[in-house]
Design a protein around this motif. Structure first.
Motif, short mmCIF file in Angstrom:
data_model
loop_
_atom_site.label_atom_id
_atom_site.label_comp_id
_atom_site.label_asym_id
_atom_site.label_seq_id
_atom_site.Cartn_x
_atom_site.Cartn_y
_atom_site.Cartn_z
N PRO A 91 44.50 41.03 32.77
CA PRO A 91 45.41 40.27 33.64
C PRO A 91 45.66 40.90 35.01
O PRO A 91 46.29 40.28 35.87
CB PRO A 91 46.73 40.26 32.83
CG PRO A 91 46.34 40.60 31.44
CD PRO A 91 45.16 41.50 31.55
N GLU A 92 45.18 42.12 35.25
CA GLU A 92 45.52 42.80 36.50
C GLU A 92 44.96 42.05 37.70
O GLU A 92 43.82 41.61 37.71
CB GLU A 92 45.01 44.23 36.49
CG GLU A 92 45.57 45.05 37.66
CD GLU A 92 45.43 46.55 37.45
OE1 GLU A 92 45.60 47.28 38.43
OE2 GLU A 92 45.15 46.97 36.32
N THR A 93 45.80 41.95 38.74
CA THR A 93 45.42 41.22 39.95
C THR A 93 45.83 42.02 41.18
O THR A 93 46.36 43.13 41.07
CB THR A 93 46.07 39.82 39.95
OG1 THR A 93 45.57 39.08 41.06
CG2 THR A 93 47.58 39.91 40.03
N ASN A 94 45.56 41.45 42.36
CA ASN A 94 45.89 42.12 43.64
C ASN A 94 45.28 43.52 43.72
O ASN A 94 45.92 44.47 44.17
CB ASN A 94 47.41 42.20 43.85
CG ASN A 94 48.01 40.83 44.14
OD1 ASN A 94 47.35 39.97 44.75
ND2 ASN A 94 49.24 40.61 43.71
N ILE A 95 44.04 43.64 43.30
CA ILE A 95 43.31 44.90 43.39
C ILE A 95 42.47 44.88 44.67
O ILE A 95 41.74 43.91 44.91
CB ILE A 95 42.37 45.10 42.18
CG1 ILE A 95 43.13 44.92 40.87
CG2 ILE A 95 41.69 46.46 42.24
CD1 ILE A 95 42.21 44.79 39.66
N GLN A 96 42.57 45.88 45.48
CA GLN A 96 41.71 45.94 46.66
C GLN A 96 40.26 46.10 46.21
O GLN A 96 39.95 46.87 45.31
CB GLN A 96 42.12 47.11 47.56
CG GLN A 96 43.45 46.89 48.26
CD GLN A 96 43.70 47.93 49.35
OE1 GLN A 96 42.97 48.91 49.49
NE2 GLN A 96 44.75 47.70 50.13
N ARG A 97 39.38 45.33 46.86
CA ARG A 97 37.98 45.34 46.44
C ARG A 97 37.38 46.74 46.44
O ARG A 97 36.59 47.11 45.57
CB ARG A 97 37.15 44.42 47.33
CG ARG A 97 35.77 44.11 46.77
CD ARG A 97 34.96 43.22 47.69
NE ARG A 97 34.38 43.97 48.80
CZ ARG A 97 33.45 43.49 49.62
NH1 ARG A 97 33.02 42.24 49.47
NH2 ARG A 97 32.96 44.21 50.60
N GLY A 98 37.77 47.56 47.40
CA GLY A 98 37.25 48.92 47.49
C GLY A 98 37.68 49.79 46.32
O GLY A 98 37.07 50.83 46.07
N ASN A 99 38.73 49.36 45.60
CA ASN A 99 39.23 50.15 44.46
C ASN A 99 38.82 49.56 43.11
O ASN A 99 39.18 50.11 42.07
CB ASN A 99 40.77 50.22 44.50
CG ASN A 99 41.27 50.96 45.74
OD1 ASN A 99 40.60 51.85 46.25
ND2 ASN A 99 42.46 50.58 46.22
N PHE A 100 38.06 48.46 43.13
CA PHE A 100 37.79 47.79 41.87
C PHE A 100 36.91 48.61 40.94
O PHE A 100 37.07 48.56 39.72
CB PHE A 100 37.16 46.41 42.09
CG PHE A 100 37.01 45.64 40.81
CD1 PHE A 100 38.11 45.01 40.24
CD2 PHE A 100 35.79 45.59 40.14
CE1 PHE A 100 38.00 44.33 39.04
CE2 PHE A 100 35.67 44.92 38.94
CZ PHE A 100 36.78 44.28 38.38
N LYS A 101 35.98 49.38 41.47
CA LYS A 101 35.13 50.21 40.61
C LYS A 101 35.96 51.18 39.80
O LYS A 101 35.70 51.42 38.62
CB LYS A 101 34.09 50.96 41.45
CG LYS A 101 32.98 50.07 41.97
CD LYS A 101 31.93 50.89 42.71
CE LYS A 101 30.81 50.00 43.22
NZ LYS A 101 29.79 50.77 43.97
N ASP A 102 36.99 51.76 40.43
CA ASP A 102 37.89 52.68 39.71
C ASP A 102 38.63 51.94 38.62
O ASP A 102 38.83 52.47 37.51
CB ASP A 102 38.87 53.33 40.69
CG ASP A 102 38.19 54.28 41.66
OD1 ASP A 102 37.12 54.82 41.30
OD2 ASP A 102 38.72 54.47 42.77
#
Length: 224
Positions: A91-102
Motif C-alpha cells: 500500500p505504500e505511496t508517495n515514494i520518490q522515483r529515485g528512492n524506489f529501488k531502496d
C-alpha cells in the motif's frame, strides 16, 4: 519507458512534458541527449529505435547512436528522481522515483526469486515468505558446496590449460628433430589407449618428445 514494473506513477498527467520521452511518452529513464539537436530520450527507447533507423525520431536529423550522450545536468535529473510513484506490491505511496529501488529491496510484498535460482530453483514468492522457503529448500543447502566445486573445477581447468600450453611449446621446439622419425616410422602407439595409429590418419595427434604420442581419438576425449 517504465524501468520497474513494480511501481506506477501517481499522477502522470501532472508530469512536465520536458520530463517525458517522446518515444514511449513515460518519464525519462537513463536519459540520453543528442548534442546536434538537443532532443532527449530514454536510453532503451533510443537504442531500440536505432536498430531500424539513423535519424532523430523528433526532428529527423541524421545521427548515429554514438551521438547520444547521458544527461548529467543535476537539476534535470533531480526532477526525474522526485517524481512520485506508488508500489504495486504494497500500500505504500508517495515514494520518490529515485528512492524506489531502496523501497523494493525492503518491501515484504515484492515478488522475489530463491537465492538458489542460479542453480535451477524455480521458486518465486513474496519477500516476506522467502525465509520460510529458504529453510526447506534443498538447493539452498547445497549451494555453498556447488560454489566451492565450481571454483575447484575452474582452478583445475586453468591448471590443465597451463600444462597443455607447456607441452604444446615443448612439442613445437622438438618438431624439427622429429621429422626424420615421422618419415622413417610413419606410425606409433598411443600412450593412453595403446592402439597403433598412422600419423597421416591422425592429423590432430599430440606428440611430445621423447617418443610420447596421443592419438586424435584420445586428444578429443581428454583435451576437447
Amino acid at each position: 519507458m517504465a524501468a520497474n514494473n513494480n511501481c506506477e506513477y501517481i499522477n502522470d498527467k501532472s508530469i512536465p512534458e520536458d520530463l517525458l520521452c517522446p518515444i514511449c511518452t513515460d518519464p525519462l529513464e537513463e536519459p540520453l541527449s543528442a548534442n546536434q539537436c538537443g532532443h532527449t530520450f530514454c536510453r532503451q527507447c533510443i537504442t531500440d529505435t536505432f536498430q531500424t533507423m539513423s535519424q532523430c525520431p523528433t526532428c529527423r536529423h541524421t545521427l548515429t547512436l554514438e551521438d547520444f550522450k547521458p544527461v548529467t545536468l543535476r537539476p534535470f535529473l533531480n526532477q526525474l528522481n522526485q517524481i512520485l510513484v506508488k508500489c504495486k506490491s504494497c500500500p505504500e505511496t508517495n515514494i520518490q522515483r529515485g528512492n524506489f529501488k531502496d523501497h523494493a529491496i525492503k518491501c515484504m510484498k515484492t515478488i522475489v526469486s530463491c537465492p538458489a535460482a542460479d542453480i535451477k530453483c524455480s521458486w518465486t514468492g513474496q519477500h516476506e515468505k522467502m525465509q520460510d522457503h529458504v529453510s526447506i529448500c534443498p538447493l539452498v543447502q547445497i549451494q555453498p558446496m556447488i560454489t566451492e566445486l565450481n571454483a575447484t573445477v575452474k582452478q583445475q581447468s586453468e591448471q590443465i590449460h597451463f600444462l597443455y600450453t607447456v607441452l604444446e611449446k615443448i612439442s613445437t621446439n622438438y618438431k624439427e628433430t622429429c621429422k626424420e622419425y615421422y618419415k622413417a616410422k610413419g606410425a606409433a602407439y598411443c600412450d593412453i589407449c595403446k592402439k597403433r595409429f598412422i600419423f597421416n590418419e591422425h592429423e590432430h595427434r599430440l606428440h611430445y618428445c621423447p617418443e610420447t604420442d596421443f592419438c586424435s581419438t584420445c586428444v578429443k576425449k581428454y583435451f576437447s
